[in-house]
Design a protein around this motif. Structure first.
Motif, mmCIF file in Angstrom:
data_model
loop_
_atom_site.group_PDB
_atom_site.id
_atom_site.type_symbol
_atom_site.label_atom_id
_atom_site.label_comp_id
_atom_site.label_asym_id
_atom_site.label_seq_id
_atom_site.Cartn_x
_atom_site.Cartn_y
_atom_site.Cartn_z
ATOM 1 N N SER A 199 10.052 14.724 8.672
ATOM 2 C CA SER A 199 10.343 14.842 9.973
ATOM 3 C C SER A 199 9.792 16.343 9.920
ATOM 4 C CB SER A 199 12.021 14.959 9.914
ATOM 5 O OG SER A 199 12.384 15.957 9.085
ATOM 6 N N LYS A 200 10.247 17.041 10.971
ATOM 7 C CA LYS A 200 9.555 18.399 11.286
ATOM 8 C C LYS A 200 9.549 19.454 10.055
ATOM 9 C CE LYS A 200 9.372 22.151 14.694
ATOM 10 N NZ LYS A 200 10.202 22.925 15.600
ATOM 11 N N LYS A 209 6.317 20.213 7.192
ATOM 12 C CA LYS A 209 5.761 21.421 7.165
ATOM 13 C C LYS A 209 5.505 21.976 5.757
ATOM 14 C CE LYS A 209 7.453 25.796 8.664
ATOM 15 N NZ LYS A 209 8.535 26.474 9.315
ATOM 16 N N ASP A 258 11.698 10.852 12.975
ATOM 17 C CA ASP A 258 11.613 12.066 14.064
ATOM 18 C C ASP A 258 10.988 11.372 15.133
ATOM 19 O OD1 ASP A 258 11.365 14.552 15.266
ATOM 20 O OD2 ASP A 258 11.246 15.586 13.186
ATOM 21 N N MET A 294 6.173 13.948 17.167
ATOM 22 C CA MET A 294 5.789 14.465 15.900
ATOM 23 C C MET A 294 4.990 13.421 14.986
ATOM 24 S SD MET A 294 6.721 16.958 13.846
ATOM 25 C CE MET A 294 6.111 17.185 12.123
#
Length: 373
Positions: free
Chosen positions: A117-118, A122, A151, A155
């Motif tokens: 997910s975000k 990252k 997500d 995304m």
């Protein structure tokens, strides 16, 4: 059989090793062996685990029930790298090697970055996780690389645009979440297909919720086909989509496995009339009144009893929608282990004063207490 896309020749039911039968704290390995034997005897070959499942015992169960007992070319297995648990990039190699060792394998067929997910996405960039899994593939220690995802479709599009090397994606897809704006099953599936990626489906039965259902929906399914179980509609719905590698079902006992293989051994996609039955089930679900909580948590900030009101309301909604008593009570126990129970409410009214939805929180908590405690 030649594959037109990755996983096309794999049968459309995968054995999820996340919710295995247990004896106290240990996996009931004898039952898992019997389950694996039935699964393999019916021509199914895909086993899904993860580094973190059952505190690492899931990968060991894979070794004892499958790897030690069957020729390596007779099955495929997948595991996952939990980036959220890692403190530094050099831990990736250690964790991967441990996954191999636990399962007694020289290679995994499918290796996934777990639950992107975000924030984990990252971290994958910061740690060089994509280069790491590409190098595993080059070394022959994994055959195919991809990721599981929780997500938004936006995304997902971003990740697949940036990383065309992902050969597949694992998505939460079921008929209840198909048009759900939170989960975005349909939108995510469409993004994966736009990028030409085959899809592994997880949570086809929504963590067991679509196995129970309200009496009205149970009757709808039984009237349509008395020989099919309620969860079979959810698994077949997912497996009827195009470009699917397999549909994972987390099977916790021999009964669940026997039911799943009974209708998936000679899998037939849902007919048009069966699609209509599922559509009607979704309409019934959407008509069931739920607590209109948006999860803003304004009510929690001033609560002297530290009651996680939105999580309790979400669990109550789950109970009302899916009639999943055991699952809902289990989740309630988990939520209230870290805060107050619904029955701990002292009726100070602080929550109601802050609720933008004007929910009668005090009365609603009484109902939650009666149903969940």
């Amino acid at each position: 059989m030649a594959e037109k896309y990755l996983g096309e020749s794999i049968k459309k039911l995968g054995f999820g090793l996340m919710r295995l039968p247990m004896k106290g704290e240990e996996v009931d390995i004898e039952q898992v062996k019997k389950m694996a034997d039935t699964f393999m005897a019916k021509g199914f070959t895909y086993f899904d685990t993860a580094y973190v499942y059952i505190g690492g015992k899931s990968e060991v169960a894979l070794k004892e029930a499958v790897v030690d007992r069957y020729p390596r070319d007779s099955f495929q297995c997948a595991t996952k790298l939990p980036l959220w648990d890692l403190k530094s990039p050099d831990e990736m190699e250690k964790v991967f090697q441990e996954s191999l060792d636990r399962a007694g394998l020289e290679y995994y067929d499918f290796y996934l970055l777990h639950a992107l997910s975000k924030e984990p996405a990252k971290k994958a960039e910061e740690f060089g996780a994509w280069d790491f899994i590409k190098s595993l593939k080059e070394q022959g220690r994994v055959k195919h690389i991809g990721f599981s995802f929780h997500d938004s479709a936006e995304m997902l599009d971003e990740i697949l645009t940036k990383h065309p090397e992902a050969e597949f994606v694992q998505l939460q897809i079921n008929y209840a979440d198909w048009d759900n704006e939170g989960v975005q099953s349909r939108k995510c599936y469409e993004v994966a297909r736009k990028h030409g990626k085959p899809v592994i489906i997880m949570e086809p039965v929504k963590g067991g919720s679509l196995a129970t259902m309200t009496p009205e929906i149970q009757k709808l399914f039984k009237d349509a086909n008395p020989d099919l179980s309620v969860p079979s509609w959810a698994v077949r719905y997912a497996a009827s989509l195009e470009g699917i590698v397999t549909v994972l079902s987390g099977m916790s006992n021999e009964g669940q496995l026997n039911d799943n293989v009974s209708y998936m051994e000679h899998f037939e996609p849902l007919s048009e009339s069966e699609q209509g039955v599922v559509k009607k089930a979704v309409e019934i679900l959407n008509s069931i009144p739920t607590i209109p909580c948006t999860g803003c948590k304004y009510c929690v900030d001033g609560c002297p009893q530290k009651i996680n009101i939105p999580a309790i309301f979400s669990t109550m909604n789950n109970l009302n929608l899916y009639n999943n008593v055991d699952g809902s009570k289990g989740r309630y126990k988990q939520i209230t282990s870290e805060g107050g129970k619904a029955s701990d409410c002292i009726q100070c009214g602080s929550c109601q004063a802050h609720c933008p939805q004007h929910i009668e929180i005090i009365e609603t908590l009484k109902g939650c207490s009666a149903a969940l405690e």
